[in-house]
Design an enzyme around this catalytic site. Structure first.
Site, PDB file in Angstrom:
ATOM      1  N   CYS A  78       0.835  -1.196   0.000  1.00  0.00           N
ATOM      2  CA  CYS A  78       0.000   0.000   0.000  1.00  0.00           C
ATOM      3  C   CYS A  78       0.874   1.252   0.000  1.00  0.00           C
ATOM      4  O   CYS A  78       1.727   1.416   0.876  1.00  0.00           O
ATOM      5  CB  CYS A  78      -0.896  -0.005   1.235  1.00  0.00           C
ATOM      6  SG  CYS A  78      -1.847   1.492   1.390  1.00  0.00           S
ATOM      7  N   CYS A  84      -1.101   6.111   7.056  1.00  0.00           N
ATOM      8  CA  CYS A  84      -2.480   5.842   7.432  1.00  0.00           C
ATOM      9  C   CYS A  84      -2.635   5.295   8.853  1.00  0.00           C
ATOM     10  O   CYS A  84      -3.386   5.826   9.642  1.00  0.00           O
ATOM     11  CB  CYS A  84      -3.080   4.886   6.403  1.00  0.00           C
ATOM     12  SG  CYS A  84      -4.629   4.124   6.882  1.00  0.00           S
ATOM     13  N   CYS A  87      -3.511  -0.169   8.945  1.00  0.00           N
ATOM     14  CA  CYS A  87      -2.816  -1.471   8.990  1.00  0.00           C
ATOM     15  C   CYS A  87      -1.505  -1.274   9.755  1.00  0.00           C
ATOM     16  O   CYS A  87      -0.898  -0.216   9.684  1.00  0.00           O
ATOM     17  CB  CYS A  87      -2.448  -1.938   7.587  1.00  0.00           C
ATOM     18  SG  CYS A  87      -3.856  -2.331   6.538  1.00  0.00           S
ATOM     19  N   CYS A 167      -8.213   1.551  -0.765  1.00  0.00           N
ATOM     20  CA  CYS A 167      -7.706   0.965   0.474  1.00  0.00           C
ATOM     21  C   CYS A 167      -7.582  -0.520   0.174  1.00  0.00           C
ATOM     22  O   CYS A 167      -8.558  -1.165  -0.218  1.00  0.00           O
ATOM     23  CB  CYS A 167      -8.696   1.207   1.608  1.00  0.00           C
ATOM     24  SG  CYS A 167      -8.372   0.176   3.047  1.00  0.00           S
ATOM     25  N   GLN A 291     -20.132  -8.173  11.427  1.00  0.00           N
ATOM     26  CA  GLN A 291     -18.704  -8.472  11.273  1.00  0.00           C
ATOM     27  C   GLN A 291     -18.188  -7.919   9.947  1.00  0.00           C
ATOM     28  O   GLN A 291     -18.875  -8.042   8.929  1.00  0.00           O
ATOM     29  CB  GLN A 291     -18.487  -9.984  11.318  1.00  0.00           C
ATOM     30  CG  GLN A 291     -18.849 -10.623  12.647  1.00  0.00           C
ATOM     31  CD  GLN A 291     -17.769 -10.451  13.697  1.00  0.00           C
ATOM     32  OE1 GLN A 291     -16.699  -9.898  13.443  1.00  0.00           O
ATOM     33  NE2 GLN A 291     -18.046 -10.916  14.895  1.00  0.00           N
ATOM     34  N   TYR A 320     -23.488 -12.090  24.781  1.00  0.00           N
ATOM     35  CA  TYR A 320     -22.926 -11.016  23.948  1.00  0.00           C
ATOM     36  C   TYR A 320     -23.260 -11.306  22.484  1.00  0.00           C
ATOM     37  O   TYR A 320     -22.377 -11.372  21.629  1.00  0.00           O
ATOM     38  CB  TYR A 320     -21.412 -10.901  24.119  1.00  0.00           C
ATOM     39  CG  TYR A 320     -20.918 -10.866  25.544  1.00  0.00           C
ATOM     40  CD1 TYR A 320     -20.768  -9.655  26.217  1.00  0.00           C
ATOM     41  CD2 TYR A 320     -20.599 -12.043  26.220  1.00  0.00           C
ATOM     42  CE1 TYR A 320     -20.309  -9.621  27.521  1.00  0.00           C
ATOM     43  CE2 TYR A 320     -20.146 -12.022  27.529  1.00  0.00           C
ATOM     44  CZ  TYR A 320     -19.995 -10.812  28.172  1.00  0.00           C
ATOM     45  OH  TYR A 320     -19.534 -10.786  29.463  1.00  0.00           O
ATOM     46  N   GLU A 341     -27.809  -9.709  24.941  1.00  0.00           N
ATOM     47  CA  GLU A 341     -27.026  -8.600  24.393  1.00  0.00           C
ATOM     48  C   GLU A 341     -27.484  -7.305  25.044  1.00  0.00           C
ATOM     49  O   GLU A 341     -28.668  -7.127  25.333  1.00  0.00           O
ATOM     50  CB  GLU A 341     -27.231  -8.596  22.868  1.00  0.00           C
ATOM     51  CG  GLU A 341     -26.973  -7.297  22.142  1.00  0.00           C
ATOM     52  CD  GLU A 341     -25.518  -6.872  22.156  1.00  0.00           C
ATOM     53  OE1 GLU A 341     -24.631  -7.717  21.960  1.00  0.00           O
ATOM     54  OE2 GLU A 341     -25.271  -5.674  22.379  1.00  0.00           O
ATOM     55  N   ASP A 389     -19.008 -14.307  23.481  1.00  0.00           N
ATOM     56  CA  ASP A 389     -18.233 -13.531  22.491  1.00  0.00           C
ATOM     57  C   ASP A 389     -18.149 -12.094  22.993  1.00  0.00           C
ATOM     58  O   ASP A 389     -18.754 -11.188  22.415  1.00  0.00           O
ATOM     59  CB  ASP A 389     -18.926 -13.617  21.117  1.00  0.00           C
ATOM     60  CG  ASP A 389     -18.150 -12.888  20.024  1.00  0.00           C
ATOM     61  OD1 ASP A 389     -16.996 -12.489  20.264  1.00  0.00           O
ATOM     62  OD2 ASP A 389     -18.702 -12.728  18.918  1.00  0.00           O
ATOM     63  N   CYS A 416     -11.868 -11.464  20.927  1.00  0.00           N
ATOM     64  CA  CYS A 416     -11.126 -10.542  20.066  1.00  0.00           C
ATOM     65  C   CYS A 416      -9.928  -9.967  20.821  1.00  0.00           C
ATOM     66  O   CYS A 416      -9.277  -9.057  20.340  1.00  0.00           O
ATOM     67  CB  CYS A 416     -12.044  -9.428  19.568  1.00  0.00           C
ATOM     68  SG  CYS A 416     -12.827  -8.515  20.893  1.00  0.00           S
TER      69      CYS A 416
HETATM   70  N1  SAH Z   1     -21.517 -12.238  18.778  1.00  0.00           N
HETATM   71  C1  SAH Z   1     -21.742 -11.060  17.970  1.00  0.00           C
HETATM   72  C2  SAH Z   1     -21.232  -9.746  18.603  1.00  0.00           C
HETATM   73  C3  SAH Z   1     -19.953  -9.781  19.341  1.00  0.00           C
HETATM   74  S1  SAH Z   1     -19.316  -8.195  19.760  1.00  0.00           S
HETATM   75  C4  SAH Z   1     -21.175 -11.245  16.581  1.00  0.00           C
HETATM   76  O1  SAH Z   1     -20.362 -12.137  16.355  1.00  0.00           O
HETATM   77  O2  SAH Z   1     -21.547 -10.502  15.680  1.00  0.00           O
HETATM   78  C5  SAH Z   1     -19.665  -8.085  21.479  1.00  0.00           C
HETATM   79  C6  SAH Z   1     -21.087  -7.672  21.787  1.00  0.00           C
HETATM   80  O3  SAH Z   1     -21.234  -7.618  23.207  1.00  0.00           O
HETATM   81  C7  SAH Z   1     -21.504  -6.311  21.267  1.00  0.00           C
HETATM   82  O4  SAH Z   1     -22.665  -6.468  20.504  1.00  0.00           O
HETATM   83  C8  SAH Z   1     -21.788  -5.479  22.543  1.00  0.00           C
HETATM   84  O5  SAH Z   1     -22.853  -4.581  22.381  1.00  0.00           O
HETATM   85  C9  SAH Z   1     -22.134  -6.553  23.534  1.00  0.00           C
HETATM   86  N2  SAH Z   1     -21.940  -6.268  24.977  1.00  0.00           N
HETATM   87  C10 SAH Z   1     -20.989  -5.505  25.546  1.00  0.00           C
HETATM   88  N3  SAH Z   1     -21.063  -5.585  26.890  1.00  0.00           N
HETATM   89  C11 SAH Z   1     -22.076  -6.439  27.179  1.00  0.00           C
HETATM   90  C12 SAH Z   1     -22.638  -6.944  28.396  1.00  0.00           C
HETATM   91  N4  SAH Z   1     -22.146  -6.577  29.574  1.00  0.00           N
HETATM   92  N5  SAH Z   1     -23.651  -7.822  28.305  1.00  0.00           N
HETATM   93  C13 SAH Z   1     -24.162  -8.192  27.105  1.00  0.00           C
HETATM   94  N6  SAH Z   1     -23.669  -7.740  25.934  1.00  0.00           N
HETATM   95  C14 SAH Z   1     -22.647  -6.877  25.959  1.00  0.00           C
END
Ligand code: SAH
Length: 459
Positions: A78, A84, A87, A167, A291, A320, A341, A389, A416
């Site tokens: 790039c 930037c 990356c 990009c 995503q 989550y 969530e 997650d 993550c």
């Molecule tokens: N599993 C989903 C999102 C993961 S990102 C996917 O793969 O698309 C993490 C998520 O957790 C976000 O949507 C965020 O809003 C949520 N989050 C953050 N803190 C939280 C909590 N204390 N309880 C429930 N959800 C929460």
């Protein structure tokens, strides 16, 4: 206690050998055991550095000259890579990046998770065959220069907007639409928002692309509702790009770095575009979390599903859950899925997505996972498998404690942030779980972001 003297001096030059990479992608050299972090340096390289800042237990240096290059070094393709900052790893071969991410996971699992790597299998990172043009969402700030608009990115550590045509990690379709929309807005005399004066109109353009459906959405983030000549602008966009199914305006009248405001209106077309991950269809609105690398998302979710080991009789919690992406993946194989969530709009999307796919075995609740799930358990409910997650900060301890009380036979942890993954695995291991496998998946090639999924069994 005597103060330990740093063995390096600001503005002095040193010859060093780099041993490691930080999680942020900087090279690490040790001078008399004292760590110095240097951007754009790789392990096994030797070079001359200048010390630019000395802190208590470490220092920062700048690379002045490379004496010996790593065999993993590559020319960043790039042309704006160094300006930037989007990356961080383009100078490391892709193979080197995948190794770096696996090693990062292994390091924290040992150091923070206290796990024995003879017992836990950490697989090689699953990368992409073509690790470019993967992002399905472009979010570009708009600025002005003499005679026109600029659309691109904020220069590293500044708020100057640099114009950008391509990009390399973005879907080319998104770049094409951003460029065209910029020119159309220029033609109709749209002024960019000026951060300092808090004047002007257009702040950001966002473009989303459904990789499978090819549907696109354009979002204008403007300072006020007033958006002159929007009908002409819409006509030109839709004539040029028939795949654009939705044009949306979001209004953000605040002095803030936050991109979006609270008001969102459809200017033309649909409120949603659609995309598919595997066999599951998702409706995506302007503000939905979705995503950004759908190809690798499928890889990640397939792995989560495999680790969940469902046979059709299980009840599963997806903590989550966002817009229910993992929940609906699991619903294909589970008896019942319960998604939790914190963002109410995301739960609305999750319910809509369940309906869209005809799933009647998925239920969703708004609230904090660490509050909703303990309350659910206290009412006598139980899950056979729990999938989590969480965001970067990891799971709240109250949720982990509830998992230990509830004793699902399996836990699948999608993460993550390897550091908090390791911390939480340690907690669960102390309470009777055993980590069986960990699979890093490269969701964000050329950046330092590292995603991994872990499988734990109750012993
Ligand atoms: N599993 C989903 C999102 C993961 S990102 C996917 O793969 O698309 C993490 C998520 O957790 C976000 O949507 C965020 O809003 C949520 N989050 C953050 N803190 C939280 C909590 N204390 N309880 C429930 N959800 C929460």
């Amino acid at each position: 206690m005597s103060k330990i003297q740093a063995p390096v001096i600001k503005n002095e030059y040193y010859d060093v050998t780099f041993e490691d990479l930080t999680h942020e992608g900087a090279g690490v050299a040790k001078i008399e055991g004292f760590p110095v972090f240097v951007e754009n340096a790789l392990p096994d390289e030797r070079g001359k550095i200048k010390i630019i800042k000395v802190k208590k237990g470490f220092a920062f240096g700048r690379l002045i000259e490379l004496y010996e290059e790593s065999k993993n070094r590559t020319e960043a393709p790039c042309p704006i890579y160094s300006q930037c900052g989007g990356c961080q790893l383009q100078h490391l071969s892709y193979e080197g990046q995948l190794l770096f991410k696996k090693k990062q996971v292994e390091q924290v699992l040992t150091r923070i998770g206290k796990l024995d790597l003879h017992k836990v299998k950490v697989h090689p990172t699953i990368g992409m065959n073509e690790p470019w043009n993967y992002r399905n969402k472009a979010q570009v700030p708009i600025g002005e220069r003499e005679g026109g608009l600029v659309a691109g990115f904020y220069q590293k550590r500044s708020h100057d907007i640099i114009d950008m045509e391509r990009c390399l990690i973005q879907q080319a379709e998104n770049d094409d639409v951003v460029q065209a929309v910029k020119k159309i807005c220029e033609k109709y005399g749209i002024r960019a928002y000026n951060e300092e004066k808090h004047k002007g109109c257009l702040r950001h353009i966002m473009v989303r692309y459904g990789l499978v459906t090819k549907e696109m959405m354009v979002v204008f983030v403007t300072k006020t509702a007033d958006f002159q000549q929007k009908n002409e602008i819409i006509n030109e966009i839709t004539a040029k790009f028939p795949q654009v199914k939705s044009i949306v305006q979001n209004i953000n009248n605040k002095r803030t770095n936050v991109i979006f405001g609270n008001d969102t209106n459809v200017l033309w077309g649909e409120e949603y575009i659609y995309d598919k991950i595997g066999d599951v269809k998702f409706a995506i609105s302007a503000r939905s979390f979705y995503q950004v690398n759908p190809e690798q998302t499928k890889v990640l979710y397939d792995k989560a599903l495999e680790y969940a080991g469902l046979t059709g009789t299980e009840s599963v919690i997806d903590a989550y859950c966002g817009i229910g992406t993992i929940s609906l993946f699991l619903a294909q194989k589970a008896k019942k899925v319960f998604g939790v969530e914190i963002v109410p709009e995301a739960i609305e999307d999750a319910k809509r997505n369940a309906e869209l796919n005809g799933f009647t075995n998925a239920e969703f609740a708004v609230g904090e996972a660490e509050v909703v799930i303990p309350a659910w358990y206290n009412k006598g409910n139980k899950a056979d498998v729990i999938v989590v997650d969480p965001p970067r900060k990891g799971c709240d301890e109250a949720l982990l404690k509830t998992i230990l009380d509830m004793k699902p036979k399996r836990v699948v942890y999608v993460s993550c942030n390897p550091g908090t993954l390791a911390r939480d695995l340690h907690f669960l291991e102390q309470g009777g779980y055993e980590t069986v496998e960990v699979q890093p998946v490269d969701m964000f090639p050329h950046t330092t972001h590292c995603e991994a999924v872990a499988w734990l069994e109750l012993v």
